[in-house]
Design a protein around this motif. Structure first.
Motif, mmCIF file in Angstrom:
data_model
loop_
_atom_site.group_PDB
_atom_site.id
_atom_site.type_symbol
_atom_site.label_atom_id
_atom_site.label_comp_id
_atom_site.label_asym_id
_atom_site.label_seq_id
_atom_site.Cartn_x
_atom_site.Cartn_y
_atom_site.Cartn_z
ATOM 1 N N ALA A 73 0.841 -1.208 0.000
ATOM 2 C CA ALA A 73 0.000 0.000 0.000
ATOM 3 C C ALA A 73 0.875 1.256 0.000
ATOM 4 C CB ALA A 73 -0.915 -0.007 1.212
ATOM 5 N N ASN A 74 0.392 2.300 -0.648
ATOM 6 C CA ASN A 74 1.095 3.593 -0.642
ATOM 7 C C ASN A 74 1.012 4.234 0.741
ATOM 8 O OD1 ASN A 74 1.618 3.317 -3.383
ATOM 9 N ND2 ASN A 74 -0.225 4.470 -3.984
ATOM 10 N N SER A 75 2.052 4.976 1.061
ATOM 11 C CA SER A 75 2.015 5.770 2.299
ATOM 12 C C SER A 75 1.059 6.944 2.090
ATOM 13 C CB SER A 75 3.427 6.277 2.615
ATOM 14 O OG SER A 75 3.382 7.179 3.691
ATOM 15 N N ARG A 76 0.323 7.259 3.126
ATOM 16 C CA ARG A 76 -0.611 8.394 3.032
ATOM 17 C C ARG A 76 -0.743 9.041 4.415
ATOM 18 N NH1 ARG A 76 -3.396 3.612 3.028
ATOM 19 N NH2 ARG A 76 -5.206 3.446 4.435
ATOM 20 N N VAL A 77 -1.411 10.156 4.468
ATOM 21 C CA VAL A 77 -1.498 10.924 5.722
ATOM 22 C C VAL A 77 -2.095 10.073 6.825
ATOM 23 C CG1 VAL A 77 -2.564 12.932 6.852
ATOM 24 C CG2 VAL A 77 -1.650 13.138 4.532
ATOM 25 N N SER A 78 -3.124 9.312 6.525
ATOM 26 C CA SER A 78 -3.801 8.514 7.553
ATOM 27 C C SER A 78 -3.046 7.237 7.904
ATOM 28 C CB SER A 78 -5.219 8.145 7.091
ATOM 29 O OG SER A 78 -5.161 7.429 5.868
ATOM 30 N N ALA A 79 -2.069 6.865 7.111
ATOM 31 C CA ALA A 79 -1.274 5.659 7.385
ATOM 32 C C ALA A 79 0.089 5.847 6.738
ATOM 33 C CB ALA A 79 -1.970 4.409 6.836
ATOM 34 N N LEU A 80 0.993 6.516 7.495
ATOM 35 C CA LEU A 80 2.290 6.859 6.937
ATOM 36 C C LEU A 80 3.106 5.616 6.569
ATOM 37 C CD1 LEU A 80 3.398 9.915 9.101
ATOM 38 C CD2 LEU A 80 2.621 9.900 6.737
ATOM 39 N N LYS A 81 2.929 4.536 7.286
ATOM 40 C CA LYS A 81 3.606 3.279 6.907
ATOM 41 C C LYS A 81 2.582 2.404 6.201
ATOM 42 C CE LYS A 81 6.748 -0.345 8.405
ATOM 43 N NZ LYS A 81 7.672 -0.106 7.299
ATOM 44 N N GLY A 82 2.764 2.255 4.907
ATOM 45 C CA GLY A 82 1.821 1.473 4.118
ATOM 46 C C GLY A 82 1.841 0.001 4.507
ATOM 47 N N SER A 83 0.706 -0.663 4.377
ATOM 48 C CA SER A 83 0.615 -2.079 4.744
ATOM 49 C C SER A 83 1.265 -2.954 3.666
ATOM 50 C CB SER A 83 -0.848 -2.495 4.928
ATOM 51 O OG SER A 83 -1.592 -2.231 3.755
ATOM 52 N N LYS A 84 1.702 -4.126 4.098
ATOM 53 C CA LYS A 84 2.372 -5.071 3.187
ATOM 54 C C LYS A 84 1.363 -5.644 2.202
ATOM 55 C CE LYS A 84 5.209 -9.321 3.349
ATOM 56 N NZ LYS A 84 4.417 -10.170 2.469
ATOM 57 N N GLY A 85 1.823 -5.921 0.988
ATOM 58 C CA GLY A 85 0.969 -6.544 -0.013
ATOM 59 C C GLY A 85 0.621 -7.973 0.364
ATOM 60 N N LYS A 86 -0.451 -8.487 -0.204
ATOM 61 C CA LYS A 86 -0.905 -9.839 0.113
ATOM 62 C C LYS A 86 0.021 -10.879 -0.509
ATOM 63 C CE LYS A 86 -4.995 -12.798 -0.026
ATOM 64 N NZ LYS A 86 -6.396 -12.948 -0.512
ATOM 65 N N ASP A 87 0.435 -11.860 0.319
ATOM 66 C CA ASP A 87 1.260 -12.950 -0.195
ATOM 67 C C ASP A 87 0.447 -13.828 -1.144
ATOM 68 O OD1 ASP A 87 3.395 -12.081 1.276
ATOM 69 O OD2 ASP A 87 3.268 -13.643 2.812
ATOM 70 N N CYS A 88 1.138 -14.502 -2.033
ATOM 71 C CA CYS A 88 0.505 -15.447 -2.954
ATOM 72 C C CYS A 88 1.058 -16.833 -2.663
ATOM 73 C CB CYS A 88 0.815 -15.042 -4.396
ATOM 74 S SG CYS A 88 0.213 -16.206 -5.639
ATOM 75 N N GLU A 89 0.181 -17.815 -2.514
ATOM 76 C CA GLU A 89 0.607 -19.181 -2.222
ATOM 77 C C GLU A 89 0.323 -20.093 -3.411
ATOM 78 O OE1 GLU A 89 -1.101 -20.574 1.419
ATOM 79 O OE2 GLU A 89 0.191 -19.307 2.665
#
Length: 369
Positions: A73-89
């Protein structure tokens, strides 16, 4: 040397034992330069061992054979540390060897839920990347199935391997009185009174020239690499693939089987081996068995019957030789006991080696200054 048609190929083609796939980790998310925010890392691609999964099912479910993880996820004002992308299994069967395009082994799936990372996600944008994200890793991956079993059955077509598997275990392989009935690996388990279980793999029958990939050569031989012991199964009356091929006696059959293993990979000959002499219910079987035992006890006296190129370089010593009949059941219980005994002895040896290595390690560490 030794001591104590097209329709078939199409059918075998339905059984897939290797698969080439594309894997791509997710891209990282954008950073936020003004506030120093970090983008989330891209998701990773994992190969994961799943129960009852086959490579054929995997191919049918994902015909494109492309596996791409989610972007960070992109960094943004409401969440400066973007979340990790979903793993693929990537769901795969137990008993898979995973290699990259260059043949480098990335890992093996030896039990359910084992997992191997095959493509990493890219880093999210941050200060040292000028807040620009990195792309995920791209890879071509090969999934190679090698059956895992305690015992692998070795024999030419129609030696009675499938019948033997059904006799000693709960497996129900297809059985018929013609060569190449077994077109894909079959697994069974021998159950003992003390609840010990020993897995047995019946594999497609070899033919002469298997090491050169004739018949099902490499499809068969590679599965043997991941069995702990080999059980040779030979027809006491000998073997002839067709009317245009040469008839081989039981002794010749054994010599040729050993040579095929040697030519494919010499390490296969180092595995502990047993010999089951099948079809003892046939007429003159006892006479032929007596002759075979003489040949096995003094093989050097009979090797002049072979072309030089057919003679194995290294001897294979059978731990047990058991006459059996999958029709009458003769020798089956003795065979099961011998298999158990041989594996127990192998376990003891492996444990002793492990303990010796541990002792040496402790001695080395204690004597170090």
């Amino acid at each position: 040397m030794v001591r104590c048609g097209c329709a078939l190929l199409r059918k075998y083609g339905n059984f897939i034992d290797n698969l080439r796939i594309f894997a791509k980790g997710g891209s990282g998310g954008m950073g936020y330069p003004r506030l120093g925010g970090e983008g989330g890392r891209g998701g990773d691609v994992w190969v994961v061992a799943r129960k009852n999964m086959t490579l054929k099912q995997l191919k049918n479910k994902y015909p494109q054979k492309r596996f791409v993880a989610g972007g960070g996820a992109n960094s943004r004002v409401s969440a400066l540390k973007g979340s990790k992308g979903k793993d693929c299994e990537v769901p795969a069967p137990v008993g898979i060897s995973v290699t990259d395009e260059n043949g480098k082994v990335l890992g093996e799936l030896n039990k359910e839920e084992d997992r191997i990372l095959v493509a990493k996600g890219g880093l999210g944008g941050k200060l040292h990347t000028n807040f620009l994200p990195l792309k995920g890793q791209k890879r071509i991956i090969h999934l190679d199935l090698k059956v895992i079993a305690d015992v692998g059955l070795v024999g030419f077509p129609n030696a009675g391997k499938s019948s033997l598997l059904s006799r000693v275990s709960h497996a129900t392989p297809v059985i018929a009185d013609y060569p190449f009935t077994t077109l894909r690996p079959e697994l069974g388990k021998i159950m003992y009174n003390d609840f010990k279980q020993i897995s047995v793999a019946d594999l497609p029958g070899l033919i002469e020239g298997a090491h050169m990939n004739k018949g099902m050569g490499h499809k068969f031989l590679k599965h043997l690499e991941r069995t702990r012991q080999l059980l040779f199964v030979v027809d006491i009356s000998g073997f002839q693939l067709s009317s245009v091929t040469r008839y081989r006696t039981a002794f010749e059959t054994i010599i040729l089987l050993i040579k095929e293993l040697e030519l494919y990979k010499e390490e296969l000959q180092t595995k502990p081996a047993l010999l089951a002499v099948n079809k003892m219910d046939l007429p003159d079987a006892q006479v032929k068995l007596h002759e075979l035992m003489k040949q096995l006890q003094s093989p050097e006296e009979f090797l002049h019957l072979f072309e030089r190129k057919m003679i194995p370089e290294k001897a294979v010593e059978f731990q047990h030789i058991i006459p059996i009949s999958t029709v009458t059941g003769e020798g089956i219980e003795e065979l099961k006991s011998c298999i158990r005994k041989a594996l127990d002895e192998q376990d003891d040896k492996e444990n002793n080696v492990h303990h010796s290595k541990q002792l040496l390690t402790l001695q080395s560490s204690s004597s170090a200054p």
